[in-house]
Design a protein around this motif. Sequence first.
Motif, PDB file in Angstrom:
ATOM      1  N   LEU A 269      37.977  44.149  39.184  1.00 32.22           N
ATOM      2  CA  LEU A 269      37.206  42.915  39.313  1.00 32.22           C
ATOM      3  C   LEU A 269      36.490  42.843  40.652  1.00 32.22           C
ATOM      4  CD1 LEU A 269      39.737  40.269  37.937  1.00 32.22           C
ATOM      5  CD2 LEU A 269      38.017  41.569  36.672  1.00 32.22           C
ATOM      6  N   PHE A 270      35.391  42.097  40.668  1.00 36.49           N
ATOM      7  CA  PHE A 270      34.767  41.703  41.931  1.00 36.49           C
ATOM      8  C   PHE A 270      35.092  40.237  42.173  1.00 36.49           C
ATOM      9  CE2 PHE A 270      31.426  40.680  38.814  1.00 36.49           C
ATOM     10  CZ  PHE A 270      31.086  39.382  39.181  1.00 36.49           C
ATOM     11  N   CYS A 271      34.998  39.840  43.419  1.00 35.70           N
ATOM     12  CA  CYS A 271      35.103  38.435  43.788  1.00 35.70           C
ATOM     13  C   CYS A 271      33.851  38.104  44.588  1.00 35.70           C
ATOM     14  CB  CYS A 271      36.359  38.176  44.613  1.00 35.70           C
ATOM     15  SG  CYS A 271      36.639  36.418  44.994  1.00 35.70           S
ATOM     16  N   ALA A 272      33.130  37.096  44.160  1.00 32.50           N
ATOM     17  CA  ALA A 272      31.875  36.736  44.808  1.00 32.50           C
ATOM     18  C   ALA A 272      31.975  35.348  45.409  1.00 32.50           C
ATOM     19  CB  ALA A 272      30.723  36.804  43.813  1.00 32.50           C
ATOM     20  N   MET A 273      31.351  35.184  46.552  1.00 36.59           N
ATOM     21  CA  MET A 273      31.226  33.873  47.194  1.00 36.59           C
ATOM     22  C   MET A 273      29.755  33.710  47.548  1.00 36.59           C
ATOM     23  SD  MET A 273      34.586  33.759  49.676  1.00 36.59           S
ATOM     24  CE  MET A 273      34.113  35.281  50.505  1.00 36.59           C
ATOM     25  N   ASP A 276      27.305  36.947  47.954  1.00 35.40           N
ATOM     26  CA  ASP A 276      28.027  38.151  48.373  1.00 35.40           C
ATOM     27  C   ASP A 276      29.169  38.465  47.418  1.00 35.40           C
ATOM     28  OD1 ASP A 276      26.453  38.420  50.719  1.00 35.40           O
ATOM     29  OD2 ASP A 276      27.679  36.885  51.704  1.00 35.40           O
ATOM     30  N   ALA A 277      29.230  39.714  46.937  1.00 33.82           N
ATOM     31  CA  ALA A 277      30.272  40.150  46.006  1.00 33.82           C
ATOM     32  C   ALA A 277      31.104  41.251  46.645  1.00 33.82           C
ATOM     33  CB  ALA A 277      29.655  40.640  44.700  1.00 33.82           C
ATOM     34  N   TYR A 278      32.407  41.200  46.407  1.00 34.04           N
ATOM     35  CA  TYR A 278      33.328  42.147  47.020  1.00 34.04           C
ATOM     36  C   TYR A 278      34.218  42.761  45.955  1.00 34.04           C
ATOM     37  CZ  TYR A 278      31.980  39.286  51.056  1.00 34.04           C
ATOM     38  OH  TYR A 278      31.269  38.598  51.998  1.00 34.04           O
ATOM     39  N   LEU A 279      34.494  44.052  46.072  1.00 28.66           N
ATOM     40  CA  LEU A 279      35.437  44.726  45.185  1.00 28.66           C
ATOM     41  C   LEU A 279      36.852  44.377  45.633  1.00 28.66           C
ATOM     42  CD1 LEU A 279      35.951  46.772  42.905  1.00 28.66           C
ATOM     43  CD2 LEU A 279      35.917  48.577  44.639  1.00 28.66           C
ATOM     44  N   THR A 280      37.715  44.056  44.679  1.00 27.35           N
ATOM     45  CA  THR A 280      39.086  43.681  45.023  1.00 27.35           C
ATOM     46  C   THR A 280      39.934  44.913  45.289  1.00 27.35           C
ATOM     47  OG1 THR A 280      39.631  43.562  42.672  1.00 27.35           O
ATOM     48  CG2 THR A 280      38.994  41.527  43.752  1.00 27.35           C
ATOM     49  N   SER A 281      40.920  44.738  46.148  1.00 30.47           N
ATOM     50  CA  SER A 281      41.834  45.834  46.490  1.00 30.47           C
ATOM     51  C   SER A 281      43.254  45.578  45.991  1.00 30.47           C
ATOM     52  CB  SER A 281      41.867  46.026  48.014  1.00 30.47           C
ATOM     53  OG  SER A 281      42.263  44.824  48.662  1.00 30.47           O
TER      54      SER A 281
END
Length: 290
Positions: A269-273, A276-281
């Motif tokens: 999943l990605f998490c976006a705010m 800006d989107a970030y790959l989850t770790s």
Amino acid sequence: MNTKKISILLTLLVTVLFSACNADQEGEIYTGSGANDLSFSASNLGSFTLAPSAPTLQVDLFRGNTSGQVTGQVNAAVTVGGEAYDNLISVSDYTFADGAAQTSIVLDAANLPIGVVANVTLSLGNAEDVSIGGNASTSLSISLDYTWQSLGMGTWQDGLISSLFQVDDPTITWEVKVQQAEENPALYRVVDAYGFGICPYVEESEVQAGGPFYIQIDTTDPNNVMVPQSSMGIDWGYGLFQTGSMYYLDGTSAGGVMTGNVINLGTSLFCAMGADAYLTSQPTILTLPQ
């Protein structure tokens, strides 16, 4: 055919209106055109959500001059996001039986994709057909959604917030409501997984209006489980949180895996705010109710 019908109460005021419009028309023979005293019940009928298994909507049409049978067409303009579409929603013709003051047309939204909102304007083609003071056009919005059945309470292990904000214990879980689509049992959704009083990280002031918010999970391929882009319903000052499968951003990333009643979305999943989107770790895991 199953239809959902807009219930209309024809009030005395409407009756008087139609009668007044017909004072000089008694004995006129219908030819399908001319002053037929037609009207929709209102200028705006509201919003309707239909099930894919029953994608039709019945809209009433009224007339004041009830002598003779008459058949006609209603024009329909359909837009999605401001863009016009000709083939998403079809509209039937209308027929008034001799002596009938009310009939209906049927809107068929079977071609409308799930989750898409179509704005529809219906209009009577000939202005001379419209009752004085009547509604020559009406507007409404239509969308399709599955019939969601409650499965009960499952558990949600968050890998979204824990990845971005280095949560001390990334394996913390909490209870969430889980629903399943009646028409497609491979589809699940979690209700307000990040709602106030549900997610331990969220304050009431951080929850956005317009909920509930759903995270939908598609397990059609249990070895490649996908999550369409979904709003998490919270904002910590960086923009509205959203999530979804990385596949929808890069076209290549694999999804999660479903084993028994456990859906392990891993770090797919990605998490976006905001923008800006970030790959989850950290892994996100839904355990379905037993």
